[in-house]
Write a protein that holds these residues in place. Structure first.
Motif, PDB file in Angstrom:
ATOM      1  N   ALA A 243       2.652   1.816   5.942  1.00  0.00           N
ATOM      2  CA  ALA A 243       1.194   1.973   6.141  1.00  0.00           C
ATOM      3  C   ALA A 243       0.629   0.889   7.049  1.00  0.00           C
ATOM      4  O   ALA A 243      -0.177   1.169   7.940  1.00  0.00           O
ATOM      5  CB  ALA A 243       0.468   1.971   4.799  1.00  0.00           C
TER       6      ALA A 243
ATOM      7  N   SER B 208      -9.547   7.291   5.368  1.00  0.00           N
ATOM      8  CA  SER B 208      -8.796   8.255   6.178  1.00  0.00           C
ATOM      9  C   SER B 208      -7.883   7.558   7.185  1.00  0.00           C
ATOM     10  O   SER B 208      -6.855   8.097   7.569  1.00  0.00           O
ATOM     11  CB  SER B 208      -9.752   9.222   6.872  1.00  0.00           C
ATOM     12  N   GLN B 209      -8.246   6.313   7.592  1.00  0.00           N
ATOM     13  CA  GLN B 209      -7.414   5.626   8.586  1.00  0.00           C
ATOM     14  C   GLN B 209      -6.306   4.774   7.980  1.00  0.00           C
ATOM     15  O   GLN B 209      -5.304   4.504   8.624  1.00  0.00           O
ATOM     16  CB  GLN B 209      -8.284   4.736   9.481  1.00  0.00           C
ATOM     17  N   LEU B 210      -6.501   4.280   6.745  1.00  0.00           N
ATOM     18  CA  LEU B 210      -5.489   3.391   6.176  1.00  0.00           C
ATOM     19  C   LEU B 210      -5.273   3.563   4.673  1.00  0.00           C
ATOM     20  O   LEU B 210      -4.127   3.708   4.231  1.00  0.00           O
ATOM     21  CB  LEU B 210      -5.861   1.920   6.451  1.00  0.00           C
ATOM     22  N   LEU B 211      -6.344   3.523   3.889  1.00  0.00           N
ATOM     23  CA  LEU B 211      -6.169   3.336   2.450  1.00  0.00           C
ATOM     24  C   LEU B 211      -5.474   4.515   1.776  1.00  0.00           C
ATOM     25  O   LEU B 211      -4.727   4.336   0.821  1.00  0.00           O
ATOM     26  CB  LEU B 211      -7.522   3.052   1.792  1.00  0.00           C
ATOM     27  N   ALA B 212      -5.709   5.721   2.275  1.00  0.00           N
ATOM     28  CA  ALA B 212      -5.042   6.896   1.710  1.00  0.00           C
ATOM     29  C   ALA B 212      -4.215   7.579   2.790  1.00  0.00           C
ATOM     30  O   ALA B 212      -4.545   7.492   3.973  1.00  0.00           O
ATOM     31  CB  ALA B 212      -6.079   7.867   1.165  1.00  0.00           C
ATOM     32  N   ASN B 213      -3.140   8.200   2.373  1.00  0.00           N
ATOM     33  CA  ASN B 213      -2.371   9.051   3.293  1.00  0.00           C
ATOM     34  C   ASN B 213      -2.783  10.483   2.978  1.00  0.00           C
ATOM     35  O   ASN B 213      -2.352  11.048   1.968  1.00  0.00           O
ATOM     36  CB  ASN B 213      -0.875   8.848   3.076  1.00  0.00           C
TER      37      ASN B 213
ATOM     38  N   GLU C 282       3.570   7.887   9.048  1.00  0.00           N
ATOM     39  CA  GLU C 282       2.264   7.229   8.841  1.00  0.00           C
ATOM     40  C   GLU C 282       1.407   7.265  10.114  1.00  0.00           C
ATOM     41  O   GLU C 282       0.186   7.274  10.030  1.00  0.00           O
ATOM     42  CB  GLU C 282       2.466   5.781   8.370  1.00  0.00           C
TER      43      GLU C 282
ATOM     44  N   LEU D  85       0.834  -1.209   0.000  1.00  0.00           N
ATOM     45  CA  LEU D  85       0.000   0.000   0.000  1.00  0.00           C
ATOM     46  C   LEU D  85       0.865   1.254   0.000  1.00  0.00           C
ATOM     47  O   LEU D  85       0.847   1.999  -0.961  1.00  0.00           O
ATOM     48  CB  LEU D  85      -1.012   0.004   1.155  1.00  0.00           C
ATOM     49  N   ARG D  86       1.579   1.503   1.082  1.00  0.00           N
ATOM     50  CA  ARG D  86       2.580   2.577   1.157  1.00  0.00           C
ATOM     51  C   ARG D  86       3.609   2.105   2.177  1.00  0.00           C
ATOM     52  O   ARG D  86       3.256   1.365   3.100  1.00  0.00           O
ATOM     53  CB  ARG D  86       1.985   3.904   1.680  1.00  0.00           C
TER      54      ARG D  86
ATOM     55  N   ARG E 259      -0.252   0.626  11.742  1.00  0.00           N
ATOM     56  CA  ARG E 259      -1.531   0.223  12.346  1.00  0.00           C
ATOM     57  C   ARG E 259      -1.407  -1.111  13.061  1.00  0.00           C
ATOM     58  O   ARG E 259      -2.425  -1.729  13.407  1.00  0.00           O
ATOM     59  CB  ARG E 259      -2.626   0.141  11.284  1.00  0.00           C
TER      60      ARG E 259
END
Lengths: 229, 79
Positions: free
Chosen positions: A61, B63-68, A94, A57-58, A65
Motif C-alpha cells: 500500500a 479511496s487513494q490509500l486507506l482502503a483498497n 495496489e 496497512l496492506r 504511493r
C-alpha cells in the motif's frame, strides 16, 4: 537490455533479481531508490520481492504511493514492460496496473517453500522460453499471496489469456493441496491485457542459478533479454 | 476535527481471519456466533473545521490509500 530495479525500504530480493538480470543480460541493472522521481530510460522495470514499508496497512500500500511510482506508472502506460515479483505483484495490484488484490493466505500461515507452477501463457516477453503447460519449480515466500478478483475480472483474465502461471503439483495437476495460499483459480501470476506487465507471487530469481539448487526461473530472464535486447 | 474510519471487507470477499476468530470463539464456548468479519479502524485529527470539507478530504484519503476498494468498503464519521 537496460533494466531498472526499484528499491523500497524493506525490499529484500532486489539484489537477487539484479544478479539474475546481470547473469542473463551481461549488464547490471540500475537500482533506483523509491524516493527518486525520475526513472532512467529503461527497457524493463522490476519491482522486487520483500516487505516494502513492513507491509503496513496492506502489503504494497505504501510503496505503491512512493514518489518513483508515478514515473513507473507513466512508463508502464507508455509500454515499458514491468515485472513484479511477490511484493512487486502486490505493488502492481495496489497501483491498479494489474487487477485484483493479494489477500492473507487462506491458511493464515506464512508459506516458504518450493512450489510447482504450470506455464499457462508462454506467449509473452516474460515466458517465451517456456512451453505451454510446462511444469516448473520455483520458491514462494509470502503471507499475503492469496490472489482475489471479482468473478467478472477473473473471467476476463481467463478469456484474454492473461493468466501466466497456475499452482500445480509435480505432475502438473493444478490446484487442490498444490495451491499454497487459496488463490482464486489457482492463479500464481497474471498479465495486463498487452502482456507487457507481469505480476507473480513465486520467485524465479531464487532458482535461476545451479548454485541455488535449480534453474527453472532462469528462462524468464533469458526470455526478457531475448525479447528486449 | 476527528475522523473515524471503519474499513471492512466487501461481501463476497473471503475473510480467513474472520473465520479463524469464529472458530476460536466456538472453542471458548461462545455458541451461536456466525459471519465474523475482521476489519480495520483508523482515526485521525484534521485541522479542517468545515464538516463537509473534512468528509470530502477523508473520502479522498480512503479511496487513494486507506482502503483498497477492490476488496474493501469504508465508512467515515466526522466529529
Amino acid at each position: 537490455m537496460k533494466a531498472s530495479v526499484i528499491v523500497f525500504p524493506g525490499s529484500n530480493c532486489d539484489r537477487d533479481v539484479a544478479v539474475s538480470l546481470a547473469a542473463a543480460s551481461g549488464t547490471s541493472p540500475r537500482m533506483v531508490w523509491h524516493a527518486e522521481t525520475d526513472l532512467p530510460k529503461s527497457d524493463l522495470i522490476v519491482l522486487p520481492g520483500g516487505f516494502s514499508f513492513g507491509d503496513y496497512l496492506r502489503a504494497g500500500a505504501m510503496g505503491a504511493r512512493s514518489p518513483i511510482m508515478r514515473a513507473v506508472i507513466d512508463a508502464a502506460h507508455a509500454g515499458t514492460p514491468v515485472l513484479g515479483i511477490c511484493n512487486g505483484f502486490q505493488l502492481l495490484t495496489e497501483t491498479g496496473l494489474l487487477p485484483g488484490a493479494l489477500m492473507r493466505n487462506a491458511a493464515l500461515k506464512f508459506v516458504c517453500r518450493d512450489v510447482f507452477l504450470r506455464v499457462t501463457q508462454p506467449d509473452s516477453l516474460f515466458t517465451a522460453r517456456y512451453v505451454q503447460d510446462q511444469v516448473i519449480r520455483v520458491p514462494v515466500a509470502h503471507h499475503d499471496g492469496n490472489y482475489f478478483a471479482d468473478a467478472e475480472t477473473v473471467a476476463r483474465l481467463e478469456g484474454d489469456g492473461c493468466v501466466a502461471f497456475r499452482y500445480c503439483d509435480g505432475a502438473g495437476s493444478v490446484g487442490g493441496a498444490a495451491n499454497p495460499n487459496g488463490s482464486i483459480n489457482d492463479i500464481a501470476g497474471v498479465f495486463d491485457p498487452a502482456r507487457r506487465i507481469l505480476g507473480l507471487m513465486p520467485h524465479p530469481e531464487r532458482l535461476a542459478d545451479p548454485a541455488l539448487g535449480g534453474t527453472d526461473g532462469q528462462p524468464m530472464f533469458a526470455s526478457l533479454v531475448e525479447c528486449l535486447s | 476535527m476527528k475522523a473515524r474510519i471503519h474499513i471492512t471487507l466487501k461481501n463476497g470477499v473471503l475473510d480467513p481471519q474472520g473465520k479463524a476468530i469464529e472458530t476460536t470463539l466456538s472453542h471458548l464456548g461462545f455458541a451461536g456466533v456466525g459471519d465474523v468479519r475482521q476489519g480495520k479502524y483508523i482515526e485521525l485529527e484534521l485541522d479542517e473545521t468545515d464538516r463537509e470539507k473534512a468528509h470530502a478530504t477523508v473520502d479522498a484519503m480512503c479511496s487513494q490509500l486507506l482502503a483498497n476498494t477492490v476488496i474493501e468498503n469504508y465508512a467515515i464519521e466526522i466529529e
